[in-house]
Structure formats: C-alpha cells, structure tokens
Design a protein around this motif. Structure first.
Motif, short mmCIF file in Angstrom:
data_model
loop_
_atom_site.label_atom_id
_atom_site.label_comp_id
_atom_site.label_asym_id
_atom_site.label_seq_id
_atom_site.Cartn_x
_atom_site.Cartn_y
_atom_site.Cartn_z
N ALA A 191 0.83 -1.21 0.00
CA ALA A 191 0.00 0.00 0.00
C ALA A 191 0.86 1.26 0.00
CB ALA A 191 -0.94 0.00 1.21
N VAL A 195 1.19 4.15 -3.00
CA VAL A 195 0.90 5.56 -2.73
C VAL A 195 2.14 6.41 -3.01
CG1 VAL A 195 0.30 7.23 -0.94
CG2 VAL A 195 -0.91 5.04 -1.07
N SER A 216 0.28 9.93 7.08
CA SER A 216 -0.66 8.81 7.01
C SER A 216 -0.29 7.71 8.01
CB SER A 216 -0.69 8.24 5.59
OG SER A 216 -1.07 9.22 4.66
N ILE A 248 -5.88 -0.05 5.32
CA ILE A 248 -6.06 0.53 3.99
C ILE A 248 -6.86 1.82 4.05
CG2 ILE A 248 -7.19 0.14 1.78
CD1 ILE A 248 -4.46 -1.28 2.23
N GLY A 252 -5.38 5.43 2.87
CA GLY A 252 -6.02 6.07 1.73
C GLY A 252 -6.68 7.39 2.08
N THR A 255 -4.16 10.20 3.12
CA THR A 255 -3.45 10.71 1.94
C THR A 255 -4.36 11.60 1.10
OG1 THR A 255 -2.10 8.69 1.91
CG2 THR A 255 -2.10 10.05 -0.08
N ASP A 256 -5.62 11.21 0.96
CA ASP A 256 -6.57 12.04 0.21
C ASP A 256 -6.72 13.42 0.84
OD1 ASP A 256 -6.99 10.14 -1.67
OD2 ASP A 256 -9.11 9.83 -1.25
N VAL A 685 -5.09 7.49 -5.59
CA VAL A 685 -4.47 7.05 -4.34
C VAL A 685 -5.38 6.08 -3.61
CG1 VAL A 685 -3.84 7.81 -2.02
CG2 VAL A 685 -2.96 9.03 -4.01
N LEU A 686 -6.66 6.42 -3.49
CA LEU A 686 -7.59 5.56 -2.76
C LEU A 686 -7.77 4.22 -3.47
CD1 LEU A 686 -9.29 5.73 -0.19
CD2 LEU A 686 -11.24 6.33 -1.61
N THR A 689 -4.66 2.08 -2.80
CA THR A 689 -4.57 1.53 -1.45
C THR A 689 -5.53 0.37 -1.27
OG1 THR A 689 -6.07 3.29 -0.69
CG2 THR A 689 -3.73 3.63 -0.35
#
Length: 746
Positions: A191, A195, A216, A248, A252, A255-256, A685-686, A689
């Motif tokens: 993961a 990313v 994250s 996960i 995710g 990071t978003d 990104v999502l 992940t």
C-alpha cells in the motif's frame, strides 16, 4: 465590485509560531512510537472465529453456550485423516503406524489427549481418521500454533504409501491465520509503495511524498494504539479482516485529505511570503470540505452499529476511529510539517511569491473556497489542458454526456444478475494452497463428509428418542450419537432402537449426560460441514425438531455459518437504506438544497451498482470464485457510497460557491475544471490503497479490494467527471432548489 481590504490580524509572536508546530509534531511522534509498538499486539487481540461474531440471540450462540456444560473445557476439533495413495485397503503395518502417529499427536502441547478419539477406520478400509480436540481455554496456546506443530509431527511420522492432512475447524483456522500473517508487513509495504509512486508522479518531489506518508502512518499508528487498547479492555472485538480494512482505509483517507490541503498550501505560498501566514490561509480554506467529507464517512461507518452481526458492528467504530485520526493528522501534523519545510517541500519545483494580491489559479478551487478576489471571467483559468477540454464537452453537449454516462453505468449493472452473495464454504475462505481444504476433500472420499464437525442438538432428556427419530429421518444426517460421560469414547451411538452399547453382547448401554434436564445429540452430516448442502440439512433439522418442541435447539459449526449468513443478509437489508438516508440528509444540510443531493445520491448508487455488476462478472468468469459472503456487497456499498460522496462534496461545494458569483452553469464548469486534478489524484491514491488488499490470499478481502478500487476509479473518471457535472449543467439553477440560489436571475 470594489474590494475592501481585509482587517489586519494581530501578529502572532515568533515564539508561539515555533512552539505550536513543535508541540504538534512531538505529540504525533509520540503517537507514532506508541502505535508502532502496538502493532505487535494486534494478533494477540484478534480472532477469526465466526462464532465470536454472532449475535447473542442466534440459535447457534445459545447452543454453543449450552455445549460448554457438556464438556470439561473449551476446545476446537482438529481432524487428522490418513488415506491410501493407491486406493487399496491399509495393511496391518500402515494401521500400526497410524496408531503410533496418534500417540505422537496427542503428546503435542494443546491437544486434549483424554478427549481424543481412537484411530477410526473407514468402511472401505482405505483410510483412517482421528479427532483431536485442541484446548481453546484462556491461557492456552493459539490453535494455529498447535495445528502447525501437529503438521510437523505428521511429516515426521509419515505413514508409508499414504497421504495425510490436518483438517476440520482447527485446520481451517490455522490456514486462515497463516493467510493473515502478511497483514502487518506485506499489506502495508504494498500500500505504501503504491501511494509513494503515485505521489512522486503527482508532485515530482522527493520530500513531499515522504511528509505525506509519515502523516498517514502517524494516523494509522494512533488508530492502532487506540484500537488495541479498546480491544484489551474488551470494548472492541477485532478480526483479521477488520484489521486489514483499517490499515487501507486510514492510509487512503489520510493521503486524500493531505492532497487537498497541499493543493491549497501550494497556492497560499504564492500569495504570502511568510510560511505562517500561508499555513493559516491554507487551513482556513481547506478545513471545512475536509471535515465535511471525513464526517460523512464517519457517519456512514457508525451506522454499522445497527448491525446484528458483531463483525459488521465492530467494523463501524474501528474504521471510524481510523478516519478521525486521518482527519486530525491532515489538519494538524501535516500543516506543522509543511510549515517547517515551507517551499523546500516542493523541490525541485519552485513556488515563487507573487505578492498578496496574487489570486491562486486552482488552490482555492481544490479546497472548495470562494474568494472575493476571484476573477469575474474565465481569464484566471487555463484555456488548454484535459480539464478545459472536458469542461467544453460538458457545456456543449450536457444531455448527451449524462445520458450516455447513465446508459454505460446501467449496462455495467446488468452483471448483477451473475452476483452470488449468499455465502461461501469456510474451506474457500483462503485462496491458493490449503492443507485443511485438501484434507476435507480426502475425508469426504472415505468418511461421511461431516465427520468430526457434527451438528449439535440440545433438548429435554425425556424427548431424546423422539429427537433422534426425527433427526435420523433427515436425508442429510448420516449417523447420530449422544454425549455420555459413561462411554469410553465420550459419546454413544443412537439408532431407532435407542442408545447403543460399546463392547460384547450384554454390555449395558451408557447413560446420556444430563445437564439441567437436557441432553446433547451429535448428528454427523453426510455433506461437508461448511457446504451449502449441510446448511440446508441444518435448516431442515431445525424445522423438523420445532415440531418436537420449541425448546429443542440446533447448533454446531454448520449452524454458526448458517446463522452468520442470515445475520449478514439482514444487516445488508437494514444498513444500506440507513446509510443512504443519513448521507442524503448531510448533503442537504451542506448544499442547502434538495435536488443536488438527490442527484449525488443517485449517481453514487448507480455507480455502486455498476461496480458490483462488473465485479460479479469478473469474479465468476475471470477469477472463478465460488461466490461471495453476504457482507461483501454491504462493505462495498458503505465504502463506495461514503467515499464516492466525498469526491462529490469536494466538487459540489466548490460549484455552489462559484455559482454564487458567476451563476450556476458557469459555476459548474469552473468547479469541474478547478477541482479536476486534485480529486483525480485522490481517487487514484484511494484505488491503489484498496487494491493493495488483494495481496492477502483471503477471498473476502480480495473481493472487497476489487469492488472498491474499481468503483473508486469509475466514480473518479466517469461519475464525478462527466455524469454529475453534465446532469447538473442540463438542469441549471433548479439543482439548488429550494434555496435562494435556485431563484437567482441568470
């Protein structure tokens, strides 16, 4: 319009500008360290036993509690099967070797030797089996470790000319635990690597991706520390699949949210010379849409508390804890780190200071914030590029765009006819190699397939024979026994003639064990205990035995699986409407409209149907999966709808604010063009992940991985990019009804 200068804020003392970020960074460093240490405790507080997640009201749960009264301790059965390789009967030397193997197996720590069966030959003489209960009481070694030792003994004492395996509930538990073994290392590594690569491509900076990933991981560590503490206090029950989803989801989501803040910070650095001023401006411009999107996900997750199935119910607060820390890290740790790094974070790109009067071209748009200094025309937007082209397409052919989009999604949804989500055998939970699954197949070739994992029937002592006659009349029941402490084997056979004796003629039949006026029968099923056929037999048993008495209960491993599937289906039918209603209400409050939220909800529902339809086709015709757990559509729905609405929130809050100044249709195009890049990056990104979940050989997680990853991409590139903007553009200002904006002159 004449701009009035904003009043100057009091200058913050230098020491405070140093102290605040330093304290925040130190606090998060502490959380990182504490959470890192807690990772090693996750396996100690996790369980993958289905029975632990059943509601207390389930019939199988009641039987499990009653069954403890009929045995000395808690145990899970392991079945060792030894079968001839060439299809001939086992000879005397092989049978003697099987006896020696049994002796070696009962010496393994954790095996309850006194309760183990003798070597039982099959009717065809080609195989033998031994049922070995494994201690599961508090303080005992984990069953997976005991099974691993048993398999080592099996290899060391191999019987010549035979194939052997450890199977049964304990064997499947061991294989499942081994499959989850990579959850801390492999899953996180894949993961984070995915990313990191995406962030490198997006930012072309070596430092910024490291800052984002540290943010994250800090959120994840804080989440793990909190969840482990709650699990130790018996407030939460944690499973391997919940643990994987938590990892996960936090990586995710954090990071978003970081992508959205960074987009705003990059623009404020161009407007403000001092990093402190740029940081506060970025926070003011980004906190509201970030909190709104995170809050929507949290509400959707907490609705899972209405579930009957404990595994569904627990996922809600566990995942919500993760989202809370993802929000906190994105709005505290990330700004503090970027305040420290300043423009160097974007190296080798240069963020030049253009002066306080410079208005960002897209940073505010990514955050969904309107500034009075926004240009009243299109000159502040790029004329070329992907998003300019998409904006022109939507504005010129809106009706064609949204109709074609809906038809494409509807076509994908046709795959729902192929969806089989009524449950899968526990032998199929693990993808790839499984000794327990191979052993189950070997067992079914020579013994009744349900050997070692019988259905349990608990009922009044004076109705023993009536219960036995009713059970033996069911086609799927192979044989019947009653628990008896007087019997050397711990049970005695029961036939139409009553309880049978062991030994030579004239030996008296043992007395059944009676607890509070009840006896317990063990029904060996003709089909594997984890099969759909066995579940059908248990259902038939329950229906037939209800006529004997409503106080007769049926449980056991098969009943646990049956009740789990029934509870999961009930949860799916309850939770999905509640999630839709809650998100619709949030959107109405956020957008101050009824029509726009209905459009957004409709778009994510049809997007989910399309993702599930395509997934069903892929599962059936590409991967060849045997089916899906009833919880797969539920989890896919909760994640896709909540996260899909996230991106629509980022888009439509920006559209509404642009519409206030430029009008609805120009505002829609501006919102689309100005949020396109950052939302697309967040979607990638999502999706990456969630795709990482696929590295674990667990059927449930692989299916969730594909559904959510594909659904996020579908929502990012089709629904949010074309369908929603085109339909909103076609409808015009009516989308804001009943707010004043819907009545505003064009």
């Amino acid at each position: 319009m004449i701009d009035t200068p904003a009043p100057k804020r009091p200058r913050v003392p230098t020491w405070l500008r140093v102290l605040i970020p330093a304290v925040l960074i130190l606090i998060w460093f502490g959380a990182f360290g504490a959470g890192g240490a807690a990772f090693g405790s996750l396996s100690d507080v996790s369980t993958n036993d289905q029975a632990q997640f059943l509601p207390a009201s389930a019939e199988a749960t009641e039987v499990a509690e009653l069954a403890e009264e009929f045995r000395d301790g808690e145990a899970i059965p392991a079945i060792v099967v030894v079968a001839s390789d060439d299809g001939t009967e086992l000879d005397r030397a092989q049978l003697d070797a099987a006896d020696e193997l049994r002796t070696a197996l009962i010496d393994v720590d954790g095996v309850l030797g006194d309760e183990s069966s003798p070597v039982i030959p099959s009717d065809d003489g080609e195989a033998v089996e031994v049922v070995l209960p494994i201690d599961t009481s508090e303080g005992a070694a984990p069953p997976a470790d005991v099974v691993a030792e048993m398999r080592t003994v099996l290899d060391e004492h191999a019987v010549d000319g035979t194939t052997s395996a450890v199977t049964g509930p304990a064997g499947f538990t061991a294989d499942l635990s081994a499959a989850f073994a990579g959850i801390d290392g492999l899953l996180l590594a894949v993961a984070l690597a995915a990313v990191f690569l995406i962030l490198i491509v997006v930012y072309r900076s070596p430092l910024l991706p490291i800052i984002v990933l540290f943010t994250s991981m800090s959120a994840l560590c804080a989440s793990v520390f909190t969840v482990v503490a709650l699990a130790r206090a018996d407030i939460l029950l944690l499973s391997g699949q919940t643990q994987g989803i938590l990892f996960i989801l936090v990586i995710g989501a954090a990071t978003d949210y970081a992508l959205l803040y960074i987009s705003r910070y990059r623009e404020t650095l161009a407007r403000y010379e001092r990093r402190w001023d740029a940081t506060w401006a970025a926070l003011r411009g980004s906190w509201e849409p970030i909190v709104a999107s995170g809050g929507t996900v949290i509400v959707a997750l907490l609705i899972l508390l209405a579930s009957e199935l404990t595994s569904n119910k627990i996922l809600g607060p566990v995942a919500a804890i993760g989202i809370v820390f993802a929000l906190l890290s994105a709005l505290t740790l990330l700004p503090a780190l970027l305040l420290w790094a300043g423009r160097a974070a974007f190296w080798p790109r240069r963020i030049a200071h253009r002066g306080d009067d410079a208005e960002p071209a897209h940073g505010a748009h990514a955050a969904g914030v309107l500034h009075e200094a926004s240009a009243p025309d299109e000159h502040d937007l790029p004329d070329r590029g992907l998003w300019a082209g998409i904006g022109r397409l939507v504005s010129r052919r809106p009706r064609i765009v949204w109709i074609v989009s809906v038809l494409a999604l509807a076509g994908m949804s046709l795959g729902l006819a192929q969806l089989d989500a009524d449950g899968v055998p526990s032998s199929e939970f693990v993808l790839g190699e499984s000794q327990a699954r191979d052993g189950q197949a070997l067992l079914g070739e020579h013994f009744p397939a349900g050997s070692g994992t019988p259905a349990l029937i608990v009922g009044p002592e004076d109705e023993l024979q009536q219960m036995a006659d009713t059970a033996l009349a069911i086609d799927g029941v192979d044989s019947l026994a009653v628990v008896s402490a007087d019997s050397p084997a711990g049970t005695a056979p029961v036939t139409a003639d009553g309880v049978q004796a062991f030994g030579p003629p004239g030996t008296p039949a043992p007395e059944p064990t009676v607890v509070d006026g009840n006896v317990m029968l063990q029904a060996t099923l003709a089909d594997p205990s984890d099969s759909m056929a066995a579940e059908a037999t248990v259902s038939e048993l329950r229906t037939a035995l209800d006529e004997v008495g409503t106080d007769v209960l049926v449980g056991g491993q098969t009943a646990v699986a049956l009740d789990t599937n029934d509870a999961a289906i009930a949860d799916r039918n309850l939770v999905i409407p509640l999630v839709l209603a809650a998100i619709l209400l949030i959107l109405m409050l956020l957008l101050r409209s009824i029509i726009a939220p209905l459009i957004l909800i409709g778009s994510v529902v049809i997007s989910f149907a399309a993702a599930l339809g395509v997934s069903a086709l892929v599962f059936e015709h590409v991967f060849g999966f045997p089916g899906a757990d009833p919880s797969v559509p539920l989890f896919g729905f909760v994640f896709l709808v909540a996260l899909g609405v996230d991106y629509n929130i980022f888009l439509m809050t920006r559209v509404r604010e642009e519409s206030l100044q430029f009008g609805t249709r120009p505002g829609i195009i501006r919102g689309l063009r100005l949020t396109g890049g950052v939302i697309t990056s967040a979607g990638l990104v999502l999706a990456a992940t969630f795709a990482a979940l696929g590295v674990l050989p667990i059927l449930f997680l692989v299916q969730i991985s594909f559904i959510v990853a594909f659904g996020v991409l579908l929502d990012t590139f089709l629904v949010r990019t074309l369908l929603v903007p085109a339909l909103a553009y076609d409808l015009g200002r009516v989308i804001w009804w009943p707010s004043r904006l819907s009545r505003r002159p064009k």
